[in-house]
Design a protein around this motif. Structure first.
Motif, PDB file in Angstrom:
ATOM      1  N   PHE A 122       0.817  -1.212   0.000  1.00  0.00           N
ATOM      2  CA  PHE A 122       0.000   0.000   0.000  1.00  0.00           C
ATOM      3  C   PHE A 122       0.848   1.257   0.000  1.00  0.00           C
ATOM      4  CE2 PHE A 122       0.418  -1.432   4.428  1.00  0.00           C
ATOM      5  CZ  PHE A 122       0.970  -0.307   5.024  1.00  0.00           C
ATOM      6  N   GLU A 123       1.983   1.231   0.701  1.00  0.00           N
ATOM      7  CA  GLU A 123       2.823   2.426   0.771  1.00  0.00           C
ATOM      8  C   GLU A 123       3.347   2.807  -0.611  1.00  0.00           C
ATOM      9  OE1 GLU A 123       3.253   4.529   3.007  1.00  0.00           O
ATOM     10  OE2 GLU A 123       4.971   5.691   2.299  1.00  0.00           O
ATOM     11  N   LEU A 124       3.798   1.821  -1.371  1.00  0.00           N
ATOM     12  CA  LEU A 124       4.286   2.106  -2.723  1.00  0.00           C
ATOM     13  C   LEU A 124       3.153   2.596  -3.613  1.00  0.00           C
ATOM     14  CD1 LEU A 124       6.473   2.034  -4.906  1.00  0.00           C
ATOM     15  CD2 LEU A 124       5.905  -0.371  -5.291  1.00  0.00           C
ATOM     16  N   ALA A 125       1.987   1.941  -3.533  1.00  0.00           N
ATOM     17  CA  ALA A 125       0.856   2.342  -4.369  1.00  0.00           C
ATOM     18  C   ALA A 125       0.434   3.782  -4.089  1.00  0.00           C
ATOM     19  CB  ALA A 125      -0.327   1.393  -4.136  1.00  0.00           C
ATOM     20  N   ILE A 126       0.365   4.158  -2.827  1.00  0.00           N
ATOM     21  CA  ILE A 126      -0.019   5.532  -2.469  1.00  0.00           C
ATOM     22  C   ILE A 126       1.042   6.522  -2.936  1.00  0.00           C
ATOM     23  CG2 ILE A 126      -0.438   7.102  -0.527  1.00  0.00           C
ATOM     24  CD1 ILE A 126      -1.617   4.682   0.983  1.00  0.00           C
ATOM     25  N   ALA A 127       2.320   6.166  -2.731  1.00  0.00           N
ATOM     26  CA  ALA A 127       3.405   7.069  -3.124  1.00  0.00           C
ATOM     27  C   ALA A 127       3.406   7.307  -4.629  1.00  0.00           C
ATOM     28  CB  ALA A 127       4.747   6.491  -2.672  1.00  0.00           C
ATOM     29  N   VAL A 128       3.200   6.248  -5.412  1.00  0.00           N
ATOM     30  CA  VAL A 128       3.191   6.374  -6.870  1.00  0.00           C
ATOM     31  C   VAL A 128       1.996   7.208  -7.324  1.00  0.00           C
ATOM     32  CG1 VAL A 128       2.889   5.104  -9.035  1.00  0.00           C
ATOM     33  CG2 VAL A 128       4.457   4.247  -7.291  1.00  0.00           C
ATOM     34  N   ALA A 129       0.824   6.952  -6.734  1.00  0.00           N
ATOM     35  CA  ALA A 129      -0.375   7.698  -7.130  1.00  0.00           C
ATOM     36  C   ALA A 129      -0.237   9.179  -6.819  1.00  0.00           C
ATOM     37  CB  ALA A 129      -1.598   7.116  -6.418  1.00  0.00           C
ATOM     38  N   ILE A 130       0.309   9.490  -5.651  1.00  0.00           N
ATOM     39  CA  ILE A 130       0.472  10.903  -5.266  1.00  0.00           C
ATOM     40  C   ILE A 130       1.520  11.579  -6.139  1.00  0.00           C
ATOM     41  CG2 ILE A 130       1.295  12.429  -3.427  1.00  0.00           C
ATOM     42  CD1 ILE A 130      -0.068  10.584  -1.421  1.00  0.00           C
TER      43      ILE A 130
END
Length: 368
Positions: free
Chosen positions: A311-319
């Protein structure tokens, strides 16, 4: 016997849940309370999410990194690193993990995102990013709670981390840019993420606790001996895994509490394909493990590593690509909101299935 302090007793037919400690027995309650506390803090304390968001280095949240380190360290200190060759030699497990994680998982999320959200491109893209970010952190604790194979989990998350660095950008181009265009679904999108940033994410969320766990096991056995290390030292640090998990959940939901609570209908729309995804991936992979003859512990490990996401990578990439207020970022944020309680529930499902599992009393070599 606490799940966080499990040993290979071979009593697969006994009720595991009935033997849990108070901390473990009410795990679902503590996690729901942690989620509620985080959402409440993020909503009620002015500027808290902004303050937490600023405590970062290179786009990596230090509070979340600290929580994941505390969570993963005790579990990785329990791994018998001298037995990893029994996992890497299990070709059925290794090949199944690669196929399920890097071929089936992203494809399932792509299909569900288009099925449930054909009219909302931002949320759809965010979900596809979640599907591309294979789990390398929190799955460690779900696996341990479900009495999975610790050595197998360590190997599979390491394997996922390597493929994440190599394949994330390529799969992002395929599912967000090339495939929609080829299928006539509209104009594609591209991700603004470098392999180096993904490598940094892997290093922080897996590399540091993995090295710490390995050194603790190596030095601990040398100083104390294996028996004192496993029966004396490990039970003392074991509860730290759940404390770290609860801390991580509070911080994560405090960071995103205002975003989640201000758009409940959108959250519900995003939640539906996520629920379908976790169910399909976990139950489908669990059945696969049983069908190819894996023992319970490795089947559970295979299922949880397939269902979980980074989840941390997914949120970071989306932001980084679409902005903090984007629909893509919201979809990434909703990911752990749904994943955490669902995978906790699947821990109990897994423990119940363990009692009926053919040959469940025969642990794999890694847990013998």
């Amino acid at each position: 016997m606490s799940v966080t302090q499990k040993t290979a007793t071979g009593d697969g037919e006994a009720s595991v849940v009935a033997k849990l400690s108070t901390l473990d027995r009410f795990l679902a309650v503590w996690i729901l309370l942690a989620m509620a506390a985080g959402l409440g803090l993020g909503r009620l304390v002015p500027g808290l999410n902004d303050v937490l968001a600023k405590v970062e280095i290179g786009g990596i949240s230090l509070p979340i990194a600290l929580g994941l380190l505390i969570m993963m360290y005790p579990v990785l200190a329990k791994v018998r690193y001298d037995r990893l060759d029994t996992v890497t030699g299990d070709r059925k497990l290794m090949l199944s993990s690669l196929v399920v994680n890097w071929l089936i998982g992203p494809a399932v999320m792509f299909a569900l995102a288009w099925l449930f959200l054909p009219d909302h491109a931002e949320y759809r893209t965010g979900l596809i990013i979640v599907g591309l970010a294979r789990c390398i952190a929190m799955v460690i604790i779900w696996n341990d709670l479900a009495c999975g194979d610790r050595e197998a989990a360590a190997v599979l998350v390491a394997l996922n981390s390597v493929f994440q660095v190599l394949a994330f950008g390529l799969l992002g181009w395929f599912y967000l840019d090339l495939l929609p265009g080829r299928l006539g679904l509209g104009e594609g999108e591209s991700l603004d993420i470098s392999p180096w940033k993904i490598a940094a994410n892997v290093l922080v969320f897996l590399g540091i606790p993995l090295v710490a766990g390995f050194l603790t096991r190596h030095l601990g056995e040398r100083e104390l001996g294996r028996e004192r290390y496993e029966n004396g030292f490990l039970p003392k640090i074991g509860p730290g895994a759940l404390y770290g998990l609860l801390f991580t959940i509070v911080v994560l939901f405090a960071l995103q509490g205002k975003t989640i609570t201000s758009r409940p209908l959108d959250v519900a729309r995003i939640a539906l394909p996520l629920l379908a995804y976790f169910a399909i991936m976990w139950f489908g992979t669990f059945l696969l493990g049983k069908a190819i003859g894996l023992p319970y512990d490795r089947t559970a490990t295979l299922a949880f590593t397939a269902a979980g996401n980074n989840f941390e990578l997914a949120i970071a990439v989306a932001i980084a690509t679409f902005g903090v207020t984007s629909g893509q970022a919201l979809a990434g944020v909703v990911g752990p909101l749904i994943e955490v309680p669902v995978l906790v529930a699947l821990v109990y499902v897994s423990l119940a299935l363990r009692r009926r599992f053919a040959g469940s009393g025969n642990a794999s070599p890694g847990n013998a």
